[in-house]
Design a protein around this motif. Structure first.
Motif, PDB file in Angstrom:
ATOM      1  N   ARG A 133     -64.655 -59.709  28.027  1.00  0.00           N
ATOM      2  CA  ARG A 133     -64.877 -60.165  29.398  1.00  0.00           C
ATOM      3  C   ARG A 133     -65.423 -59.045  30.284  1.00  0.00           C
ATOM      4  NH1 ARG A 133     -60.069 -62.612  30.287  1.00  0.00           N
ATOM      5  NH2 ARG A 133     -60.879 -64.464  29.257  1.00  0.00           N
ATOM      6  N   GLY A 134     -66.613 -59.271  30.831  1.00  0.00           N
ATOM      7  CA  GLY A 134     -67.191 -58.307  31.750  1.00  0.00           C
ATOM      8  C   GLY A 134     -67.865 -57.117  31.092  1.00  0.00           C
ATOM      9  N   THR A 135     -67.899 -57.072  29.751  1.00  0.00           N
ATOM     10  CA  THR A 135     -68.482 -55.901  29.084  1.00  0.00           C
ATOM     11  C   THR A 135     -69.892 -56.161  28.582  1.00  0.00           C
ATOM     12  OG1 THR A 135     -67.682 -56.514  26.886  1.00  0.00           O
ATOM     13  CG2 THR A 135     -66.186 -55.242  28.287  1.00  0.00           C
ATOM     14  N   GLY A 136     -70.252 -57.415  28.421  1.00  0.00           N
ATOM     15  CA  GLY A 136     -71.571 -57.724  27.886  1.00  0.00           C
ATOM     16  C   GLY A 136     -71.662 -57.547  26.381  1.00  0.00           C
ATOM     17  N   LEU A 137     -70.527 -57.331  25.703  1.00  0.00           N
ATOM     18  CA  LEU A 137     -70.550 -57.151  24.248  1.00  0.00           C
ATOM     19  C   LEU A 137     -70.224 -58.476  23.561  1.00  0.00           C
ATOM     20  CD1 LEU A 137     -68.594 -53.761  23.973  1.00  0.00           C
ATOM     21  CD2 LEU A 137     -71.045 -54.115  24.156  1.00  0.00           C
ATOM     22  N   ALA A 138     -71.061 -59.459  23.773  1.00  0.00           N
ATOM     23  CA  ALA A 138     -70.747 -60.791  23.273  1.00  0.00           C
ATOM     24  C   ALA A 138     -71.264 -61.040  21.864  1.00  0.00           C
ATOM     25  CB  ALA A 138     -71.324 -61.848  24.219  1.00  0.00           C
ATOM     26  N   ARG A 139     -71.958 -60.076  21.275  1.00  0.00           N
ATOM     27  CA  ARG A 139     -72.491 -60.295  19.933  1.00  0.00           C
ATOM     28  C   ARG A 139     -71.675 -59.511  18.919  1.00  0.00           C
ATOM     29  NH1 ARG A 139     -77.946 -59.067  18.332  1.00  0.00           N
ATOM     30  NH2 ARG A 139     -77.853 -57.269  19.703  1.00  0.00           N
ATOM     31  N   LEU A 140     -71.388 -60.160  17.813  1.00  0.00           N
ATOM     32  CA  LEU A 140     -70.610 -59.541  16.751  1.00  0.00           C
ATOM     33  C   LEU A 140     -71.526 -58.696  15.864  1.00  0.00           C
ATOM     34  CD1 LEU A 140     -67.623 -59.803  15.866  1.00  0.00           C
ATOM     35  CD2 LEU A 140     -68.388 -61.477  14.186  1.00  0.00           C
ATOM     36  N   HIS A 141     -71.072 -57.509  15.503  1.00  0.00           N
ATOM     37  CA  HIS A 141     -71.790 -56.640  14.569  1.00  0.00           C
ATOM     38  C   HIS A 141     -71.129 -56.829  13.206  1.00  0.00           C
ATOM     39  CE1 HIS A 141     -73.676 -53.309  12.622  1.00  0.00           C
ATOM     40  NE2 HIS A 141     -74.141 -52.765  13.715  1.00  0.00           N
ATOM     41  N   LEU A 142     -71.751 -57.626  12.370  1.00  0.00           N
ATOM     42  CA  LEU A 142     -71.095 -58.053  11.138  1.00  0.00           C
ATOM     43  C   LEU A 142     -70.800 -56.882  10.205  1.00  0.00           C
ATOM     44  CD1 LEU A 142     -73.079 -61.343  10.499  1.00  0.00           C
ATOM     45  CD2 LEU A 142     -70.731 -61.109  11.313  1.00  0.00           C
ATOM     46  N   LYS A 143     -71.680 -55.894  10.166  1.00  0.00           N
ATOM     47  CA  LYS A 143     -71.440 -54.759   9.277  1.00  0.00           C
ATOM     48  C   LYS A 143     -70.197 -53.984   9.707  1.00  0.00           C
ATOM     49  CE  LYS A 143     -73.690 -50.812   7.075  1.00  0.00           C
ATOM     50  NZ  LYS A 143     -74.929 -49.996   6.960  1.00  0.00           N
ATOM     51  N   GLN A 144     -69.960 -53.904  11.017  1.00  0.00           N
ATOM     52  CA  GLN A 144     -68.783 -53.202  11.508  1.00  0.00           C
ATOM     53  C   GLN A 144     -67.513 -54.011  11.245  1.00  0.00           C
ATOM     54  OE1 GLN A 144     -71.063 -50.681  15.034  1.00  0.00           O
ATOM     55  NE2 GLN A 144     -69.105 -51.604  15.525  1.00  0.00           N
ATOM     56  N   CYS A 145     -67.660 -55.294  10.913  1.00  0.00           N
ATOM     57  CA  CYS A 145     -66.495 -56.094  10.539  1.00  0.00           C
ATOM     58  C   CYS A 145     -66.000 -55.726   9.144  1.00  0.00           C
ATOM     59  CB  CYS A 145     -66.835 -57.583  10.549  1.00  0.00           C
ATOM     60  SG  CYS A 145     -67.010 -58.326  12.167  1.00  0.00           S
ATOM     61  N   TRP A 146     -66.931 -55.565   8.207  1.00  0.00           N
ATOM     62  CA  TRP A 146     -66.495 -55.449   6.812  1.00  0.00           C
ATOM     63  C   TRP A 146     -66.460 -54.027   6.257  1.00  0.00           C
ATOM     64  CZ3 TRP A 146     -70.300 -53.193   4.101  1.00  0.00           C
ATOM     65  CH2 TRP A 146     -71.632 -53.496   4.379  1.00  0.00           C
ATOM     66  N   ARG A 147     -66.880 -53.015   7.011  1.00  0.00           N
ATOM     67  CA  ARG A 147     -66.818 -51.662   6.459  1.00  0.00           C
ATOM     68  C   ARG A 147     -65.358 -51.262   6.220  1.00  0.00           C
ATOM     69  NH1 ARG A 147     -68.647 -47.774  11.553  1.00  0.00           N
ATOM     70  NH2 ARG A 147     -67.235 -48.655  13.090  1.00  0.00           N
ATOM     71  N   ALA A 148     -65.116 -50.667   5.073  1.00  0.00           N
ATOM     72  CA  ALA A 148     -63.748 -50.393   4.636  1.00  0.00           C
ATOM     73  C   ALA A 148     -63.119 -49.246   5.423  1.00  0.00           C
ATOM     74  CB  ALA A 148     -63.733 -50.066   3.148  1.00  0.00           C
ATOM     75  N   ILE A 149     -61.801 -49.306   5.562  1.00  0.00           N
ATOM     76  CA  ILE A 149     -61.038 -48.218   6.163  1.00  0.00           C
ATOM     77  C   ILE A 149     -60.821 -47.154   5.087  1.00  0.00           C
ATOM     78  CG2 ILE A 149     -58.868 -47.573   7.256  1.00  0.00           C
ATOM     79  CD1 ILE A 149     -58.577 -50.535   8.092  1.00  0.00           C
ATOM     80  N   PRO A 150     -61.196 -45.892   5.337  1.00  0.00           N
ATOM     81  CA  PRO A 150     -61.011 -44.861   4.307  1.00  0.00           C
ATOM     82  C   PRO A 150     -59.534 -44.502   4.150  1.00  0.00           C
ATOM     83  CG  PRO A 150     -61.877 -43.881   6.320  1.00  0.00           C
ATOM     84  CD  PRO A 150     -61.865 -45.366   6.540  1.00  0.00           C
ATOM     85  N   LEU A 151     -59.129 -44.244   2.925  1.00  0.00           N
ATOM     86  CA  LEU A 151     -57.759 -43.828   2.672  1.00  0.00           C
ATOM     87  C   LEU A 151     -57.723 -42.866   1.498  1.00  0.00           C
ATOM     88  CD1 LEU A 151     -55.774 -46.702   0.915  1.00  0.00           C
ATOM     89  CD2 LEU A 151     -58.233 -46.771   1.231  1.00  0.00           C
ATOM     90  N   ALA A 152     -56.776 -41.948   1.544  1.00  0.00           N
ATOM     91  CA  ALA A 152     -56.556 -41.002   0.457  1.00  0.00           C
ATOM     92  C   ALA A 152     -55.556 -41.615  -0.510  1.00  0.00           C
ATOM     93  CB  ALA A 152     -56.034 -39.676   1.001  1.00  0.00           C
ATOM     94  N   GLU A 153     -55.766 -41.366  -1.799  1.00  0.00           N
ATOM     95  CA  GLU A 153     -54.898 -41.989  -2.790  1.00  0.00           C
ATOM     96  C   GLU A 153     -53.618 -41.218  -3.058  1.00  0.00           C
ATOM     97  OE1 GLU A 153     -57.788 -40.222  -3.182  1.00  0.00           O
ATOM     98  OE2 GLU A 153     -58.509 -40.756  -5.204  1.00  0.00           O
ATOM     99  N   ALA A 154     -53.475 -40.042  -2.453  1.00  0.00           N
ATOM    100  CA  ALA A 154     -52.290 -39.204  -2.655  1.00  0.00           C
ATOM    101  C   ALA A 154     -52.133 -38.282  -1.449  1.00  0.00           C
ATOM    102  CB  ALA A 154     -52.441 -38.391  -3.947  1.00  0.00           C
ATOM    103  N   PRO A 155     -50.915 -37.711  -1.260  1.00  0.00           N
ATOM    104  CA  PRO A 155     -50.717 -36.787  -0.136  1.00  0.00           C
ATOM    105  C   PRO A 155     -51.710 -35.631  -0.153  1.00  0.00           C
ATOM    106  CG  PRO A 155     -48.612 -37.428  -1.061  1.00  0.00           C
ATOM    107  CD  PRO A 155     -49.667 -37.989  -1.986  1.00  0.00           C
ATOM    108  N   VAL A 156     -52.135 -35.234   1.046  1.00  0.00           N
ATOM    109  CA  VAL A 156     -53.195 -34.239   1.202  1.00  0.00           C
ATOM    110  C   VAL A 156     -52.633 -33.006   1.912  1.00  0.00           C
ATOM    111  CG1 VAL A 156     -55.421 -33.795   2.309  1.00  0.00           C
ATOM    112  CG2 VAL A 156     -54.969 -36.027   1.267  1.00  0.00           C
ATOM    113  N   ALA A 157     -52.979 -31.822   1.387  1.00  0.00           N
ATOM    114  CA  ALA A 157     -52.531 -30.568   2.015  1.00  0.00           C
ATOM    115  C   ALA A 157     -53.390 -30.219   3.212  1.00  0.00           C
ATOM    116  CB  ALA A 157     -52.556 -29.435   0.998  1.00  0.00           C
ATOM    117  N   ARG A 158     -54.701 -30.385   3.064  1.00  0.00           N
ATOM    118  CA  ARG A 158     -55.602 -30.069   4.170  1.00  0.00           C
ATOM    119  C   ARG A 158     -56.878 -30.886   4.063  1.00  0.00           C
ATOM    120  NH1 ARG A 158     -56.206 -25.952   0.444  1.00  0.00           N
ATOM    121  NH2 ARG A 158     -58.324 -25.184   0.064  1.00  0.00           N
ATOM    122  N   VAL A 159     -57.520 -31.054   5.199  1.00  0.00           N
ATOM    123  CA  VAL A 159     -58.784 -31.792   5.297  1.00  0.00           C
ATOM    124  C   VAL A 159     -59.776 -30.906   6.031  1.00  0.00           C
ATOM    125  CG1 VAL A 159     -59.958 -33.835   6.198  1.00  0.00           C
ATOM    126  CG2 VAL A 159     -57.598 -34.021   5.367  1.00  0.00           C
TER     127      VAL A 159
END
Length: 291
Positions: A133-159
């Protein structure tokens, strides 16, 4: 018409709506689980991060005015996650994958549905309507819907985070393939005819390179606390969304603070076998000759 009385395209649309509903609901649950864990998070843009930041980052699925449809916005960060939160991330990613697969089917079989999908999906959830509402962002960006959330498969000491600004997609083309691509544009257009003439003047067997520059992105180098089962101690991945890391002790791994903007010039030397001429040989196709 199918046995349930619905036309096939509307059954596909209804199924995609169900995927989208589940995606939003599971993302809300993921954020709630993380907030309840009281684990920390860090945002590249803002520093300390809270649940509002995380929800915005994970549900940023809108076009901005003037945005290139091929480009996506990044929300780089780190999120410490317990087992419950990691399981929630995996559920969201599974739904994103199902959404992407169904969307690919629709693009292939009923592409005329795509404008309708972009118009109706955003308004299925009151919270998303409030956001619009009021932002003008009325169009969906389909690629931003399905891009995966990154995750590490094990505990990490540093990044260690670093900009990667040298990305280029280079595809080899034959002279014949380049000719077919030019003819598919408009063989009567003057600029295409000039390029066809240039192409006719080189040997048929000369390899050509079609180049697509890639937008700068953030790359994360993960160093694990313990070696993985396959013996690996580290992993590199590109991250455009917050990176979730398993955290038995409820703390974030040590991490650096990269520059706020990517470097203006290439930082990696070009390999000799990828040296291309500085000027495009066929500008309409971004095709270069090798030196």
């Amino acid at each position: 018409m199918s046995g349930d009385g619905k036309r096939p395209e509307y059954r596909l649309l209804a199924e995609l709506e169900d995927h989208f509903d589940r995606l939003v609901e599971q993302t809300d649950a993921l954020v709630a689980n993380w907030q309840a864990s009281e684990a920390p998070a860090w945002s590249f843009e803002h520093g300390a991060a809270d649940a509002d930041w995380l929800r915005h980052a994970l549900l940023d699925v809108w076009y901005q005015d003037g945005q290139d449809g091929r480009a996506t916005r990044s929300h780089v960060g780190l999120v410490a996650a317990n087992d419950t939160v990691m399981e929630a991330v995996m559920r969201v990613n599974a739904t994103k994958k199902a959404f992407a697969e169904l969307l690919a089917e629709i693009r292939r079989d009923v592409p005329t549905l795509i404008p309708e999908i972009k118009a109706i999906l955003p308004f299925r959830h009151p919270a998303l309507q409030d956001h619009l509402r009021g932002t003008g962002l009325a169009r969906l960006h389909l690629k931003q819907c399905w891009r995966a959330i990154p995750l590490a498969e094990a505990p990490v000491a540093r990044v260690r985070l670093a900009w990667y600004a040298s990305g280029r997609s280079i595809k080899r083309l034959t002279v014949r393939e380049a000719e077919q691509k030019l003819l598919a544009l408009d063989s009567e257009a003057p600029h295409v005819r000039i390029q066809l003439k240039q192409l006719a003047g080189i040997p048929d067997g000369e390899p050509l390179a079609q180049v697509q520059s890639q937008a700068p992105l953030m790359r994360a180098n993960l160093f694990y606390r313990e070696p993985l089962e396959d013996g690996r101690h580290r992993r590199a991945m590109n991250i455009a969304l917050p990176l979730f890391v398993p955290s038995p002790d409820g703390r974030l791994p040590d991490h650096n603070l990269p520059p706020s903007h990517p470097p203006a010039t290439r930082t990696r030397a070009r390999r000799r076998d990828e040296r291309l001429e500085d000027t495009a040989f066929l500008p309409s196709l971004r095709v270069y000759r090798y030196r």
